[in-house]
Design a protein around this motif. Sequence first.
Motif, mmCIF file in Angstrom:
data_model
loop_
_atom_site.group_PDB
_atom_site.id
_atom_site.type_symbol
_atom_site.label_atom_id
_atom_site.label_comp_id
_atom_site.label_asym_id
_atom_site.label_seq_id
_atom_site.Cartn_x
_atom_site.Cartn_y
_atom_site.Cartn_z
ATOM 1 N N PRO A 55 -4.169 -56.675 11.758
ATOM 2 C CA PRO A 55 -3.721 -57.876 11.814
ATOM 3 C C PRO A 55 -4.244 -58.853 10.551
ATOM 4 O O PRO A 55 -3.735 -59.722 10.209
ATOM 5 C CB PRO A 55 -4.136 -58.270 12.888
ATOM 6 C CG PRO A 55 -4.539 -57.341 13.854
ATOM 7 C CD PRO A 55 -4.981 -56.121 12.813
ATOM 8 N N LYS A 56 -5.281 -58.260 10.134
ATOM 9 C CA LYS A 56 -6.050 -59.325 9.162
ATOM 10 C C LYS A 56 -5.320 -58.977 7.774
ATOM 11 O O LYS A 56 -5.394 -59.717 6.808
ATOM 12 C CB LYS A 56 -7.518 -59.098 9.013
ATOM 13 C CG LYS A 56 -8.437 -59.520 8.112
ATOM 14 C CD LYS A 56 -8.587 -60.972 8.731
ATOM 15 C CE LYS A 56 -9.434 -62.011 7.581
ATOM 16 N NZ LYS A 56 -9.292 -63.389 7.964
ATOM 17 N N ILE A 69 -11.779 -55.896 11.955
ATOM 18 C CA ILE A 69 -10.729 -55.701 13.126
ATOM 19 C C ILE A 69 -10.120 -54.449 13.182
ATOM 20 O O ILE A 69 -9.936 -53.926 14.289
ATOM 21 C CB ILE A 69 -9.750 -56.905 12.978
ATOM 22 C CG1 ILE A 69 -8.892 -57.083 14.234
ATOM 23 C CG2 ILE A 69 -9.010 -56.913 11.616
ATOM 24 C CD1 ILE A 69 -9.557 -57.362 15.453
ATOM 25 N N LEU A 76 -11.115 -48.823 19.759
ATOM 26 C CA LEU A 76 -10.460 -49.170 21.012
ATOM 27 C C LEU A 76 -9.533 -47.942 21.331
ATOM 28 O O LEU A 76 -9.238 -47.509 22.385
ATOM 29 C CB LEU A 76 -9.642 -50.448 20.919
ATOM 30 C CG LEU A 76 -9.037 -50.977 22.027
ATOM 31 C CD1 LEU A 76 -9.984 -51.379 23.284
ATOM 32 C CD2 LEU A 76 -7.922 -51.971 21.822
ATOM 33 N N TYR A 93 -0.439 -52.837 25.284
ATOM 34 C CA TYR A 93 -1.940 -53.237 25.390
ATOM 35 C C TYR A 93 -2.163 -54.131 23.848
ATOM 36 O O TYR A 93 -2.523 -55.225 24.022
ATOM 37 C CB TYR A 93 -3.080 -52.284 25.534
ATOM 38 C CG TYR A 93 -4.428 -52.850 25.431
ATOM 39 C CD1 TYR A 93 -5.123 -53.246 26.745
ATOM 40 C CD2 TYR A 93 -5.247 -53.046 24.228
ATOM 41 C CE1 TYR A 93 -6.512 -53.531 26.634
ATOM 42 C CE2 TYR A 93 -6.383 -53.703 24.359
ATOM 43 C CZ TYR A 93 -7.051 -53.756 25.589
ATOM 44 O OH TYR A 93 -8.489 -54.450 25.454
ATOM 45 N N VAL A 95 0.154 -54.987 21.778
ATOM 46 C CA VAL A 95 1.338 -56.051 21.490
ATOM 47 C C VAL A 95 1.138 -57.258 22.281
ATOM 48 O O VAL A 95 1.211 -58.283 21.898
ATOM 49 C CB VAL A 95 2.551 -55.408 21.822
ATOM 50 C CG1 VAL A 95 3.757 -56.548 21.948
ATOM 51 C CG2 VAL A 95 3.023 -54.208 20.668
ATOM 52 N N SER A 96 0.381 -56.901 23.515
ATOM 53 C CA SER A 96 0.066 -58.201 24.341
ATOM 54 C C SER A 96 -0.727 -59.047 23.916
ATOM 55 O O SER A 96 -0.912 -60.301 24.232
ATOM 56 C CB SER A 96 -0.307 -57.672 25.978
ATOM 57 O OG SER A 96 -1.562 -57.150 25.940
ATOM 58 N N ARG A 97 -1.819 -58.569 22.823
ATOM 59 C CA ARG A 97 -2.743 -59.418 22.296
ATOM 60 C C ARG A 97 -2.485 -59.862 20.749
ATOM 61 O O ARG A 97 -2.612 -60.819 20.540
ATOM 62 C CB ARG A 97 -4.007 -58.436 22.284
ATOM 63 C CG ARG A 97 -4.634 -58.675 23.481
ATOM 64 C CD ARG A 97 -5.716 -57.402 23.724
ATOM 65 N NE ARG A 97 -6.404 -57.512 25.154
ATOM 66 C CZ ARG A 97 -5.793 -57.020 26.077
ATOM 67 N NH1 ARG A 97 -4.655 -56.558 26.081
ATOM 68 N NH2 ARG A 97 -6.438 -56.955 27.393
ATOM 69 N N TYR A 98 -1.547 -59.117 20.269
ATOM 70 C CA TYR A 98 -1.418 -59.462 18.696
ATOM 71 C C TYR A 98 0.061 -59.501 18.334
ATOM 72 O O TYR A 98 0.292 -59.820 17.360
ATOM 73 C CB TYR A 98 -2.086 -58.137 17.661
ATOM 74 C CG TYR A 98 -3.638 -58.100 17.778
ATOM 75 C CD1 TYR A 98 -4.383 -59.364 17.054
ATOM 76 C CD2 TYR A 98 -4.107 -57.258 18.631
ATOM 77 C CE1 TYR A 98 -5.658 -59.212 17.129
ATOM 78 C CE2 TYR A 98 -5.757 -57.343 18.725
ATOM 79 C CZ TYR A 98 -6.246 -57.969 17.981
ATOM 80 O OH TYR A 98 -7.719 -57.903 17.915
ATOM 81 N N GLY A 99 0.936 -59.605 19.339
ATOM 82 C CA GLY A 99 2.168 -59.568 19.249
ATOM 83 C C GLY A 99 2.922 -58.680 18.548
ATOM 84 O O GLY A 99 2.116 -57.329 18.156
ATOM 85 N N PHE A 101 4.103 -57.945 15.902
ATOM 86 C CA PHE A 101 3.722 -57.986 14.586
ATOM 87 C C PHE A 101 2.706 -56.818 14.426
ATOM 88 O O PHE A 101 2.709 -56.018 13.372
ATOM 89 C CB PHE A 101 2.811 -59.192 14.308
ATOM 90 C CG PHE A 101 2.219 -59.299 12.932
ATOM 91 C CD1 PHE A 101 2.873 -59.522 11.893
ATOM 92 C CD2 PHE A 101 0.838 -58.713 12.861
ATOM 93 C CE1 PHE A 101 2.183 -59.346 10.575
ATOM 94 C CE2 PHE A 101 0.247 -58.621 11.708
ATOM 95 C CZ PHE A 101 0.959 -58.974 10.784
#
Lengths: 162, 179
Positions: A55-56, A69, A76, A93, A95-99, A101
């Motif tokens: 994501p970063k 990250i 994880l 899991y 997708v529910s946190r980072y979308g 994306f």
Amino acid sequence: MINSRGIAHSIRSILCTLLLLSCANVSYAVIETYEFSSSSLEQRYRQLSVELRCPKCQNQNIADSNAPIAQDLRKLLYKQLEAGASDEEILDYMVSRYGEFVRYKPRFSGVTLMLWLMPVALLLGAIIILFSVLRGSRKEEAAGGISAEEQRQLDKLLENDT
Amino acid sequence: MSRLKLFVPLFLFVVLAGFLIRGLQLDPREMPSALIDQPLPEFQLPVLGKNSLVQRMDVVGEVSFFNVWATWCISCRVEHPYLQMLADRGIPIYGVNYKDESAAAMQWLDQLGDPYRLSIEDVEGTLGLDLGVFGAPETYLVDAQGIIRYRHVGVVNERIWRGILQPLYQELLNEAASQ
């Protein structure tokens, strides 16, 4: 003037280039190593860490990135795999946190419709254009180049030039 | 008609250029959080500098900001004075000390001032992970029901506060008052 032989030649060179490009190997910068209880888990770890996007650092997957990250997400991923989670559960899991994306292969949905269908549409468009160009040039050849009227105009132009 | 056909490439180019110019103006970091309109995740973590634990129900109940910070984060130092000013005006801000060393974090707050009601000590980054944090600083706006309503990635400054955060904060305050 483009003729069909010229087109065939350029298609051949494009295909060669594509073939060469597809041979290029993706290198994985594995930073830390995890001991897996089975080789199938390790296989899935490799697959998922390539599909998950950092994501970063947005143009790298988490297998390639050394961002904190990405390290966290790899850890994880390892933990979840060892805990027996399915690929689907792990992706949900993330997708529910980072979308959506966070996946390099996003789910097919209204938002990602363009993303999935655009390449197909462009390819179809390219094929249609290619065929119409090929047919046009073949027709020209069959007609024997230019008409008598055009030849007359051409001669006149050349005459004027000198 | 065939003359018009000649303009097709130009037309395609203009369309493509339009998209690319638009793309240049977008900030790829400005992604909507996946947690917008989701409740603040459950957690139970130590309070920085205190010998006590804090959990979700201790920090929700009023409209407040959650600021993810760390001493290793250079931009956090940049936004720190602005957060301090907001806190001095009475804006409730909670800190999430993300993947940091407690000693360094406490020293930071001693030297630069402490704008936070309290700082949640997230050494392992577990709360950060549940929040979808991918770097610091990030600032979350949480409403009185404990629902995340907005996420800002990057430094909070005068422009961001006046332009985005303050209007949203005011809106949520009004919403809370009318209920």
